[in-house]
Scaffold this motif. Structure first.
Motif, mmCIF file in Angstrom:
data_model
loop_
_atom_site.group_PDB
_atom_site.id
_atom_site.type_symbol
_atom_site.label_atom_id
_atom_site.label_comp_id
_atom_site.label_asym_id
_atom_site.label_seq_id
_atom_site.Cartn_x
_atom_site.Cartn_y
_atom_site.Cartn_z
ATOM 1 N N GLU A 99 33.998 33.045 -18.917
ATOM 2 C CA GLU A 99 33.771 34.391 -18.378
ATOM 3 C C GLU A 99 34.961 35.300 -18.666
ATOM 4 O OE1 GLU A 99 31.540 37.258 -16.475
ATOM 5 O OE2 GLU A 99 30.925 35.155 -16.359
ATOM 6 N N GLY A 100 34.720 36.335 -19.488
ATOM 7 C CA GLY A 100 35.758 37.296 -19.802
ATOM 8 C C GLY A 100 36.915 36.736 -20.605
ATOM 9 N N GLY A 101 36.838 35.472 -21.027
ATOM 10 C CA GLY A 101 37.945 34.855 -21.745
ATOM 11 C C GLY A 101 39.085 34.420 -20.846
ATOM 12 N N GLN A 102 38.788 34.204 -19.547
ATOM 13 C CA GLN A 102 39.853 33.879 -18.595
ATOM 14 C C GLN A 102 40.506 32.534 -18.903
ATOM 15 O OE1 GLN A 102 38.538 34.359 -14.496
ATOM 16 N NE2 GLN A 102 37.200 36.044 -15.080
ATOM 17 N N LEU A 103 39.703 31.539 -19.281
ATOM 18 C CA LEU A 103 40.283 30.228 -19.588
ATOM 19 C C LEU A 103 41.183 30.317 -20.817
ATOM 20 C CD1 LEU A 103 37.156 27.955 -19.030
ATOM 21 C CD2 LEU A 103 39.155 28.149 -17.541
ATOM 22 N N ALA A 104 40.694 30.972 -21.853
ATOM 23 C CA ALA A 104 41.480 31.111 -23.080
ATOM 24 C C ALA A 104 42.766 31.889 -22.819
ATOM 25 C CB ALA A 104 40.657 31.798 -24.160
ATOM 26 N N CYS A 105 42.692 32.876 -21.976
ATOM 27 C CA CYS A 105 43.873 33.690 -21.658
ATOM 28 C C CYS A 105 44.952 32.845 -20.988
ATOM 29 C CB CYS A 105 43.474 34.858 -20.759
ATOM 30 S SG CYS A 105 44.807 36.015 -20.417
ATOM 31 N N ALA A 106 44.541 31.829 -20.225
ATOM 32 C CA ALA A 106 45.485 30.987 -19.489
ATOM 33 C C ALA A 106 46.023 29.836 -20.328
ATOM 34 C CB ALA A 106 44.816 30.433 -18.235
ATOM 35 N N GLY A 107 45.483 29.651 -21.540
ATOM 36 C CA GLY A 107 45.872 28.516 -22.363
ATOM 37 C C GLY A 107 46.760 28.906 -23.524
ATOM 38 N N ALA A 108 47.170 27.900 -24.284
ATOM 39 C CA ALA A 108 47.988 28.086 -25.478
ATOM 40 C C ALA A 108 47.264 27.501 -26.681
ATOM 41 C CB ALA A 108 49.344 27.412 -25.302
ATOM 42 N N VAL A 109 47.365 28.171 -27.810
ATOM 43 C CA VAL A 109 46.717 27.708 -29.031
ATOM 44 C C VAL A 109 47.486 26.520 -29.601
ATOM 45 C CG1 VAL A 109 46.073 28.334 -31.388
ATOM 46 C CG2 VAL A 109 45.825 30.009 -29.538
ATOM 47 N N ASP A 110 46.770 25.440 -29.901
ATOM 48 C CA ASP A 110 47.353 24.288 -30.569
ATOM 49 C C ASP A 110 47.225 24.512 -32.076
ATOM 50 O OD1 ASP A 110 47.438 21.651 -31.925
ATOM 51 O OD2 ASP A 110 47.654 20.870 -29.882
#
Length: 367
Positions: A216-227
């Protein structure tokens, strides 16, 4: 001009979009009401089972029985049309035609000179009988018979929308389960192709690890770091170096590379993967001054932000910025394509699908 309702059920299996437009298959005179009818959890399970069995089948041997899934599709699509009709004025003229995409359960792109195959399940005759309105369906098969990818099919509608809005030299990006782009340059045939996964992998990741259907809204992605190592592995897929036109199946990519990451880091990595592959695909063609984004992915603020980063000199904005209905464009497109089919006009071009010639694709079921 005809009054046509278009229907679209995407690979996310979240529901049916329906929209009414007035069109002759060349110009768009007016936009009517639109709506979405969601699938219940049970209906989604039935449809997912159909997809799973189609993937196991792979166009080899006897085709599976899709009767249960087609019953769900008929019931839900009929309900969506009736919901649109309920939003019309009491004295509105009758609807002339319905454009019914059906549900894609398997898509095999052409490869090494061999023609591709595609399957959209759904009983157009049953929909026509239930509604008392003629239905055009099976839009993709004829294109593939002419050597085309069978997808994307919305680009000619994108061109009509752009013409109506007075736009040129623009890219239209659809972020559905799969991402595809339409390049519109003044005086040229549109160029279009699938760029890679869009929401499909992100949604599947959320469904695997949470009780949510999407980020939803990219909230999980916003809280993570790209591997970066996992991102490189995803980017190494054989699809990306291929020349356009090209297409893919929603299920051509898997979650295997991100398994082992945290929920948030997996979401961030998959979201960056979508943004980067979209940007790479657009740069293969040039650099448009503007990218207009449609489809569910435009609601993902993290994805939109990553797209802006990847396309640093290009203006990226949702299609609502030019007055289009981003949640309904695919449904509108199949209304428009149905009107084109009735007039014998092309629904795809060599530049949009790679077909050997312009193709008028579809079949018609009478009420």
């Amino acid at each position: 001009m005809k009054r046509v309702i278009g229907l679209m059920s995407g690979t996310s299996l979240d529901g049916v979009d329906a929209a009414l437009i007035e069109t002759d298959g060349e110009t768009i005179r007016a936009f009517g009401p639109g709506t979405e009818v969601g699938y219940s959890a049970q209906d989604r399970s039935i449809l997912q089972d159909a997809v799973d069995r189609a993937l196991d089948w792979g166009f080899e041997g006897e085709q599976p029985d899709f009767v249960a899934a087609e019953a769900v599709l008929t019931r839900t699509h009929v309900a969506a049309v009736r919901a649109v009709l309920d939003r019309e004025a009491a004295d509105a003229p009758p609807v002339d035609l319905v454009g019914f995409h059906g549900q894609t359960v398997l898509h095999k792109a052409p490869r090494d000179g061999e023609p591709g195959q595609t399957l959209q399940i759904g009983n157009g005759a049953a929909v026509a009988k239930a509604l008392g309105i003629p239905v055009v369906y099976d839009f993709r098969s004829a294109d593939m018979e002419k050597g085309g990818q069978g997808a994307p099919l919305a680009p000619l509608y994108h061109r009509a929308l752009a013409h109506k809005a007075g736009l040129s030299d623009v890219a239209v990006l659809n972020l559905g389960g799969v991402a595809n782009v339409t390049w519109l340059e003044d005086g040229q045939d549109p160029i279009s192709f699938d760029t890679g996964p869009a929401n499909g992998l992100i949604d599947a990741w959320c469904q695997e690890l949470t009780d949510k259907s999407h980020d939803e809204g990219g909230q999980l992605a916003c809280a993570g770091a790209v591997d970066l190592d996992v991102l490189a592995q995803l980017m190494s897929h054989e699809f990306f170096p291929k020349a356009a036109p090209k297409s893919l199946d929603r299920w051509d990519f898997s979650l295997a590379p991100v398994r082992g990451l945290s929920l948030e880091d997996g979401a961030a990595t998959l979201t960056r993967f979508t943004a980067r592959t979209v940007a790479d695909a657009i740069r293969m063609l040039g650099e448009p001054p503007r990218v207009l984004v449609t489809g569910g992915g435009r609601h993902n603020a993290t994805l939109m932000g990553m797209l802006e980063e990847e396309l640093s000199r290009v203006k990226v904005e949702p299609v609502e910025a030019v007055g289009w209905r981003g949640d309904l464009i695919e449904a509108e497109a199949f209304a428009w394509l149905a009107a084109r089919y009735e007039r014998g006009l092309p629904t795809s071009l060599p530049s949009t699908t790679g077909a050997s010639e312009p193709v008028c694709g579809g079949r018609k079921a009478l009420a």
